[in-house]
Design an enzyme around this catalytic site. Structure first.
Site, short mmCIF file in Angstrom:
data_model
loop_
_atom_site.label_atom_id
_atom_site.label_comp_id
_atom_site.label_asym_id
_atom_site.label_seq_id
_atom_site.Cartn_x
_atom_site.Cartn_y
_atom_site.Cartn_z
N GLY B 13 32.02 5.10 86.00
CA GLY B 13 31.57 3.71 85.95
C GLY B 13 30.63 3.41 87.11
CG ASN B 111 40.27 10.17 92.69
OD1 ASN B 111 40.33 10.84 93.72
ND2 ASN B 111 40.88 9.01 92.54
CB VAL B 140 34.40 -1.02 91.15
CG1 VAL B 140 32.89 -1.17 91.09
CG2 VAL B 140 34.96 -0.59 89.81
CG ASP B 141 38.62 1.94 89.67
OD1 ASP B 141 38.54 0.77 89.28
OD2 ASP B 141 38.46 2.92 88.92
NE ARG B 189 43.71 1.15 81.06
CZ ARG B 189 44.01 0.35 80.04
NH1 ARG B 189 43.78 -0.93 80.12
NH2 ARG B 189 44.54 0.83 78.95
CD GLU B 244 40.90 -2.91 83.65
OE1 GLU B 244 40.51 -3.05 82.48
OE2 GLU B 244 40.31 -2.22 84.49
#
EC number: 2.7.1.90
Lengths: 420, 420
Positions: B13, B111, B140-141, B189, B244
């Site tokens: 992403g 990752n 962004v995670d 997530r 989410e």
């Protein structure tokens, strides 16, 4: 010192710049020595005699309203009915105004508010109460008559065009192995003004947004799916901007029809997921969808400078018109030139604004129904020009303000709003 | 002139600032006389020998990448499996690198990409091909190990905190007679980093967001509804930020469980409407909900300056590390002080980054599970500082760039990616 006070109230859905209007109203009134009260949560607060004393707010706090989203005094969704049906409420309003020596009433809202202001001016006259009523335009829906555009619309238009522009770059990056269709749902229950504004993002053929779904055009499922498929095959991906008010051929809102049919609920809302599911089930494309909802109309951080200027100008003009005794009128924006963009403020009679709705002209929608025309672009583009950035604190967030909102002492008996 | 070329590829992403990293990579390589090729749509393009020749892009176009969202060369969701399972693919990669005299490989991702870079460095060694492999952090995670934070996160964190701040002002205005509960769904997530960042908007008690729902805390329907009710009764309205990845006590994603149970579809997605429907049916409050989706990670228009600086620094350092022969490593951000915020770039071995996941520390979640702690604030706040505004054109939209993306001539036989 002039006689009497000025009452300002906000109405309906708020915008990124309605507080810029509020700031201009209060600053202009202060400069003219007129005290300003404000209805707490709009006309509801006026009925309840909950009047905020803006004299308790510092000049710095009022100035900070210019760059603060939301409605600083509270707004409301409350429509007074006809003079016949709700005469008691209108009389109560006049009682409150009289009790606090309010001689100027400025009502900042959309169509309903223009209508209400007009009726209040009529009842005041009938009751022989000396009041100057001014409607002050505001609505992201851009559907007020007479005025060339509505303060609040330019900023949501800018946010919408910018958002689909940015998301388009994202989807383009991912399309090869992931998301192929992106759907963004925007506000616009009855008119496609905001959806049309998204079209400003596409400067060249096949740039996002690829398809715009207008509430003015009945949704044709097969044609839509064919367009999506052709776009994905030609461009590699497809971005769609859909107006929440999209209707099927039977005239039903698609969001409601869709959620009822498929899931048994009608209150869930959300057109974007309905369309996304349709694309997935019929074409098999991986999708993402976004629904910015209130984010689009509260995005003060990227407000349009043109919109901000309009919002400020109508606030200032509203007070000047009030003090000049131009009862039952509204300051409106008159465009005098597209290129270079030039505009001025004029006074329009409330009777010409109230109960009229400005539709998106047919000439603004492309012949195939999925995009905007050059005429639309000429109208819309000046409205999103310039960035009226708020100041930021060192912590990375804007310096938005909350007012003290101290109420003046009540003078009348308690009042319960009957049909709220 | 150094020997060989540098290959840069984007993965997973995209973020608001991954192109700032790309710009720094290309500009630093150019300054060192190293030609840069880029994988078209990431590693997929490398396998297909679709290599973009960045020498064809002007200095101005590369500079404009700094402020352009999306992934300029295309990204992909494609994970190479283990060396044993996918040996042919790894060998193909080396064939492509060898055919184009690529001696430096920079893989810009999360990752999986760190893991892939690590494996490519191993296969290159096994095949005796002289290659320096560098992982470049981006996600962004914010879940990469070793690095204090991940480029891309600071900007989505800023967007998220800003959006709930602004929407909060809107809801507060409307609550008296309209929307009482507002729910914004954010990405995350597996970890609640983005949801936690929303907490930065609340400086004082009872300011939005009132409730944060973390994927780390099993959703308790009764407790949530009680919190919403108490908040509405105390504050007048309630704003909720929901990750989410929220799960129920059985460990199922609530969005999927909810949509499956109620509507028979599992692919519709959207936790926010599920929660909104719950609030409406159990408490009767009028609600609105927002789901910004890609808008949150492509919001280059309000990128964090800190994040932009990080993204630029890791791009520059990655090239410097490559040229210094620091194979199988990654430039990471090391925080040396919270207040004043200070940081530097260090090199970390890819083996320490790959296949590890940085979780949101328990100490960052408030004891009641619905907010963030001071420790979280100290960590998060510096990451959203500063506004790295893009330049705007006169038409009110940012000057984002699209590259020419011309491919170099292929030298190898056609290759079909087997398990894509």
């Amino acid at each position: 010192m002039r006689q009497g006070k000025l009452l300002y109230a906000q109405s309906g859905g708020v915008t990124a710049v309605i507080n810029a209007t509020a700031a201009a109203v209060i600053e202009t009134a202060r400069a003219n020595g007129v005290p300003v009260l404000a209805g707490r949560n709009g006309i509801i607060g006026v009925l309840r005699e909950e009047l905020i004393d803006t004299r308790k707010e510092s000049a710095a706090a009022i100035a900070a309203l210019r760059h603060t989203p939301g409605g600083a005094f509270g707004s409301c969704r409350f429509k007074l009915k006809s003079l016949e049906q709700s005469r008691a409420q209108y009389e109560r309003l006049i009682d409150v105004l009289r009790a606090h020596d309010i001689r100027y009433f400025l009502y900042n809202g959309g169509n309903d508010s223009a209508d209400t202001s007009h009726k209040i001016s009529q009842i005041a006259q009938a009751l022989d109460y000396p009041l100057t009523c001014i409607g002050v335009p505001k609505t992201v829906d851009n559907d007020l008559a007479v005025t060339d555009c509505c303060p609040g619309f330019g900023s949501v238009a800018k946010y919408t065009a910018l958002s689909i522009l940015e998301a388009g770059y994202d989807v383009e990056s991912m399309a090869e192995s992931s998301t192929k269709v992106f759907i963004m749902e925007v506000m616009g229950r009855h008119a496609g003004w905001i959806a049309a504004a998204a079209g400003l993002a596409a400067k060249n053929a096949d740039e996002p947004p690829h398809l715009i779904l207008f509430p003015e055009i009945a949704f044709d499922e097969d044609a839509f799916l064919a367009k999506v498929k052709a776009t994905v095959e030609r461009v590699g991906y497809c971005t769609v901007v859909a107006s929440e008010g999209l209707k099927n051929a039977a005239g039903e809102f698609l969001a409601e029809a869709g959620t009822r049919d498929a899931f048994g609920h009608s209150q869930l809302g959300g057109l974007a997921p309905v369309l996304a599911q349709l694309v997935k089930s019929k074409l098999g494309y991986k999708y993402h969808w976004a629904l910015p909802d209130y984010l689009q109309r509260s995005a003060r951080h990227i407000a349009s400078q043109t919109d901000f200027d309009h919002a400020t100008a109508v606030g200032k003009a509203a007070v000047e018109m009030a003090l000049a005794g131009k009862n039952a009128s509204m300051p409106v924006i008159k465009r005098t030139s597209d290129a270079p963009y030039r505009w001025k403020i004029e006074a329009a009679p409330l009777s010409k604004v109230a109960n009229h709705e400005k539709k998106l002209p047919k000439s603004y929608i492309r012949k195939d129904g999925y995009g905007i025309t050059e005429a639309a672009r000429s109208y819309l583009e000046p409205l999103i020009r310039g960035e009226a950035y708020p100041p930021y604190a060192k912590d990375g967030l804007p310096k938005y303000v909350r007012l003290k909102k101290m109420l003046v002492a009540k003078k009348l008996p308690e009042y319960v709003i009957a049909d709220k």
